[in-house]
Design an enzyme around this catalytic site. Sequence first.
Site, mmCIF file in Angstrom:
data_model
loop_
_atom_site.group_PDB
_atom_site.id
_atom_site.type_symbol
_atom_site.label_atom_id
_atom_site.label_comp_id
_atom_site.label_asym_id
_atom_site.label_seq_id
_atom_site.Cartn_x
_atom_site.Cartn_y
_atom_site.Cartn_z
ATOM 1 N N HIS A 198 0.798 -1.219 0.000
ATOM 2 C CA HIS A 198 0.000 0.000 0.000
ATOM 3 C C HIS A 198 0.834 1.273 0.000
ATOM 4 O O HIS A 198 0.641 2.118 -0.854
ATOM 5 C CB HIS A 198 -1.078 0.044 1.074
ATOM 6 C CG HIS A 198 -2.042 1.125 0.740
ATOM 7 N ND1 HIS A 198 -2.898 1.027 -0.317
ATOM 8 C CD2 HIS A 198 -2.179 2.375 1.197
ATOM 9 C CE1 HIS A 198 -3.554 2.164 -0.455
ATOM 10 N NE2 HIS A 198 -3.141 2.994 0.443
ATOM 11 N N HIS B 260 -9.029 0.438 -11.331
ATOM 12 C CA HIS B 260 -8.816 1.389 -10.239
ATOM 13 C C HIS B 260 -7.384 1.919 -10.229
ATOM 14 O O HIS B 260 -7.154 3.116 -10.169
ATOM 15 C CB HIS B 260 -9.137 0.744 -8.892
ATOM 16 C CG HIS B 260 -8.638 1.527 -7.726
ATOM 17 N ND1 HIS B 260 -9.152 2.765 -7.404
ATOM 18 C CD2 HIS B 260 -7.635 1.298 -6.837
ATOM 19 C CE1 HIS B 260 -8.494 3.245 -6.363
ATOM 20 N NE2 HIS B 260 -7.567 2.375 -5.995
ATOM 21 N N PHE B 261 -6.391 0.989 -10.300
ATOM 22 C CA PHE B 261 -5.036 1.538 -10.145
ATOM 23 C C PHE B 261 -4.520 2.164 -11.434
ATOM 24 O O PHE B 261 -3.651 3.029 -11.383
ATOM 25 C CB PHE B 261 -4.063 0.531 -9.505
ATOM 26 C CG PHE B 261 -3.703 -0.669 -10.315
ATOM 27 C CD1 PHE B 261 -2.902 -0.568 -11.424
ATOM 28 C CD2 PHE B 261 -4.156 -1.931 -9.933
ATOM 29 C CE1 PHE B 261 -2.564 -1.693 -12.163
ATOM 30 C CE2 PHE B 261 -3.826 -3.055 -10.659
ATOM 31 C CZ PHE B 261 -3.029 -2.929 -11.780
ATOM 32 N N HIS B 262 -5.088 1.797 -12.572
ATOM 33 C CA HIS B 262 -4.709 2.535 -13.782
ATOM 34 C C HIS B 262 -5.220 3.966 -13.700
ATOM 35 O O HIS B 262 -4.550 4.901 -14.111
ATOM 36 C CB HIS B 262 -5.244 1.851 -15.040
ATOM 37 C CG HIS B 262 -4.332 0.776 -15.554
ATOM 38 N ND1 HIS B 262 -4.268 -0.471 -15.009
ATOM 39 C CD2 HIS B 262 -3.419 0.762 -16.566
ATOM 40 C CE1 HIS B 262 -3.366 -1.211 -15.656
ATOM 41 N NE2 HIS B 262 -2.830 -0.481 -16.603
ATOM 42 N N ARG C 195 -9.053 -10.475 -13.637
ATOM 43 C CA ARG C 195 -7.918 -9.748 -14.190
ATOM 44 C C ARG C 195 -6.869 -10.770 -14.637
ATOM 45 O O ARG C 195 -6.917 -11.930 -14.262
ATOM 46 C CB ARG C 195 -7.331 -8.811 -13.139
ATOM 47 C CG ARG C 195 -6.643 -9.528 -11.988
ATOM 48 C CD ARG C 195 -6.319 -8.610 -10.829
ATOM 49 N NE ARG C 195 -5.103 -7.848 -11.077
ATOM 50 C CZ ARG C 195 -4.390 -7.278 -10.097
ATOM 51 N NH1 ARG C 195 -4.783 -7.377 -8.836
ATOM 52 N NH2 ARG C 195 -3.315 -6.588 -10.358
ATOM 53 N N ARG C 196 -5.938 -10.331 -15.438
ATOM 54 C CA ARG C 196 -4.771 -11.131 -15.796
ATOM 55 C C ARG C 196 -5.107 -12.450 -16.470
ATOM 56 O O ARG C 196 -4.648 -13.504 -16.053
ATOM 57 C CB ARG C 196 -3.929 -11.410 -14.540
ATOM 58 C CG ARG C 196 -3.412 -10.154 -13.909
ATOM 59 C CD ARG C 196 -2.791 -10.433 -12.565
ATOM 60 N NE ARG C 196 -1.886 -9.351 -12.202
ATOM 61 C CZ ARG C 196 -1.229 -9.306 -11.050
ATOM 62 N NH1 ARG C 196 -1.375 -10.250 -10.174
ATOM 63 N NH2 ARG C 196 -0.422 -8.307 -10.806
#
Lengths: 546, 172
Positions: free
Chosen positions: A222, A373-375, A436-437
Site C-alpha cells: 500500500h 482502479h489503479f490505472h 484480471r490477468r
Amino acid sequence: MSAATSPGDFRRPDTLALAHMWVAFSLFAVGTLLGLYQLLERAGMVPASARTYYGSMTLHGVVEAFVLTTFFIVGFGYFVTATSLGRAVRWPRLAWIGFGTMLLGTVVAALSIVSGNASVLYTFYPPQIAHWTFYAGAALLLVGSIPWIVITLAMQVRWKKENPGRPIPLSQFGMASCAILWAWTMVGVVVEVVFQLLPASIGLTQTIDVGLARALFAWTLHPIVYFWLIPAYVGLYTIVPKAAGGYLFSDEMGRIVFVMLLVFSLPIGLHHVFVDPEQAAGWKLAHALGTFLVALPTLLTGFTVTASLETAGRLRGGRNLFGWIRTLPWGEPVALGGILAVVTLLPGGFGGLVNASYAMDAMVHNTQWITAHFHLIFGGTAVTVYFAIAYYLWPRLTGRALYSRRMAAAQLWLWFSGMLALTLPWHYLGILWMPRRIAWAPFDPQIVARWRPYSLAMLVGGTMLVLSGLMFVANLLLTHRNRNAAADREMVYAETMEPVVSVPALLNGFTTWNWLLVVLMAMAWAYPIGQFFFMDVHKTLVWGVK
Amino acid sequence: MHIHPLEKRWAAISLLLVGTLGGLIVYTAVAMSIHPPSNVEAIDSTRLHLTPEFSEENLGVKREKDGTVVARVVMARFMVVPHEITVPAGVPIVLRVATPDVVHGLHVAGTNIGTQVVPGYVSQVRTTIDFASVARIGVRNADGSVTVPLFCNEFCGLGHQSMWGRVIVTPK
C-alpha cells in the site's frame, strides 16, 4: 518558499535530474506499447500466446510501476531538494552510483523477463518462483534508490541546523516525507526478497512460507502507491498553482497532508489480503478503518489544489461562483495537467473507497475493477502530474524552449480521455466478474458475449494512451533539440497566499512522526506477521514459471 | 500557523464522510456479521490428497449431519475439481477450498463468493446464493436450474486463463 534558483547559482543537479527522467520516460513509452499489445491479444486481434502475454504483462507492470516511478521520483527529488534548499546535491558521486545501480538492476530484470524466465507478474506471488536474476535486478533497483533517501534527509538536516526556526520549504518537506515513506515501505519487500525469494530461486530452499511472504509484500504494497503519489502532490501544491498564475491556498495544510500520507499509508497494508484465508477478520477490519483515514489527505488535497487554481482563475478575471473555471489557463500544459489530474482523482478515489470497504472487496477482488482502479489513480492522476512536471522542468533543465505547447495540451487531453475510455468500461467488466490477468477468455459464450462491447471500448482507450505517450516523449525529445533557448531557466515554486513565517516544530520535521510510526507499525504488523512464527505453518513447495 | 476557516470546514466534512463510511463498515461487521473469508485454518498442501477431507471421494457437494450443505473443491493448476458443482439457492451453504500447488483465486459469477486460495490454508466461504442474481447472468437449464461460471482470478501460471469451472444453482 525559497527564492528562485538558476543553474549558475550553485551546482544545480540538472544533468542528474535529466538522466533519471530520461530513463523513466523512455521506458514508460515502451511500457505503453506492451499495454496495447495485451489489449489486442485479448481482443483476438494478434495471435494468442500465453507465454508472450504474461511475459509482456510482467514487463509492463515492472516498467510502469517500478522503473518509471523510481527513476522519475529520484530524479525529481534531487532537483526539488537542491532548488528548494538553494544548494548543490550533497555527495553527487554517491547519487550517480545510485543511478548506475538502478539502471543495472533495470537491465538485469528486463533481460530476465524478456528471456521468459520471470513471468510472475510485477507482484511476484510465491510459491511461483522466477529465475534469480529477476529478484537480483529488482533488489538492485531498490538498493540504488537508497542514496537518494540518505542525501535528501542529510541535506534537510544540515539546512535545518543552518537555518534554525525557519520553515523548511513545502516542496522539500513533501519530498522528505516521500523519502522517509520509501525507506519504511521497502522493508517488507526487501525482507521477502532477501530471505525468501532469492534463496528459493537459487535453490537453497525447496519450500516457502507463503503466508509470511504475502504479509511482507502487503506491508509494502500500500505505501508504495503513496511513494508514487507524493511527488505528484508536491507538483500539485508547489508547481501547478505557479504555472496557472495563482497562489498556493495553504502551506500549512500541505504539511499536514504530507505528514498524514506518511503516517496513515503505512500501517494499513492488510487490505490487499482482505479475502486471504491466512489472516483473521479482526486485523483486516482494523486495517480497513486505517485505509479510510488515508482518504483524508487526498480529500484535503483536492480542496487546497482546487482553491489554489481558483486564485489563478480569479486573478485572470474570473467572476461569480464558477466563472473562474472558464478563465483558467487551459492552454498552459502544466496547469492543464494539474487540473485533469485532480478531476481524475474523483472516480479514482471513489473506486478506492469501494475496495477499502472490507467485506465488499470480495465482490471486486482480483477482477478487472482492480486493474481499472489503479490505472485510473496511478496512470490517471500520478502520471498526469509527472507529465505536467516534465513540461515545467524540461525548458529549465535543458535550456531549450518547450517544442510545442499545443502538442503538450493535446497530449494531456488525449491521455485524460484515453484513460477514462480504458478504465470506465474496465470497472464495469470487473462488476461483471471478469477476472484480471487472463490471456484470453475460454469461458461459456454467454458471459463472454456480455463482456465484448466493453472490451472494444478499452481497445479505443488503449490506442489513445499509446498515441499520447508517444506524443509526450516526442515533445520532450524535440524540446531537447530545440534551437530556441528557453525564456528563463529559473526554478520557482508557487508562493503562498499568506507568507509562512513560522510553523510548529511538528510540521517542520519528522522525528516525532517516525517514532509514532514505530508504534503504529508494531501495532499493525506484529501479530499479522508474527503469527507465522508461532502458529502451525506448513511450508509449500516452490513452483517454476515455464 | 493558521488554517483558513473554509479549510477547517472542509476538513470537518471530510472527517464526517470518512467516519460515516468507517462506521458503516464496523456496523455491518459487528451487527450483521458480514466479514471477508478469514478462517485461518492451516493444512499441509503437499499432502492434500492424503487428508481425509480433501481426498477425491470427499470432494463435491454433501449435506452434513447437521443439515448444512458443504461444497469441497480443490483448485490445482489449471483445473477446478470437481469441474462442476450443484448447490441449492436460498439456503446457507459452506464452500471449503484448498490447493496442492500455488496461489489461486475463486470467484463465482452472480454471487458474492470470492476468496483467495493459498497453499497451506483452507479457504472457507459461508453464503446464501440469491437465485434471481444468478438467473440474471447465467445459462438457464431445462430443469429450471441456472449455470454460472467459477473463475480462478489469481494468476497461477501460463495456463491461468484455462482454469475455470461451473456452478449449477437449483432454485429453492
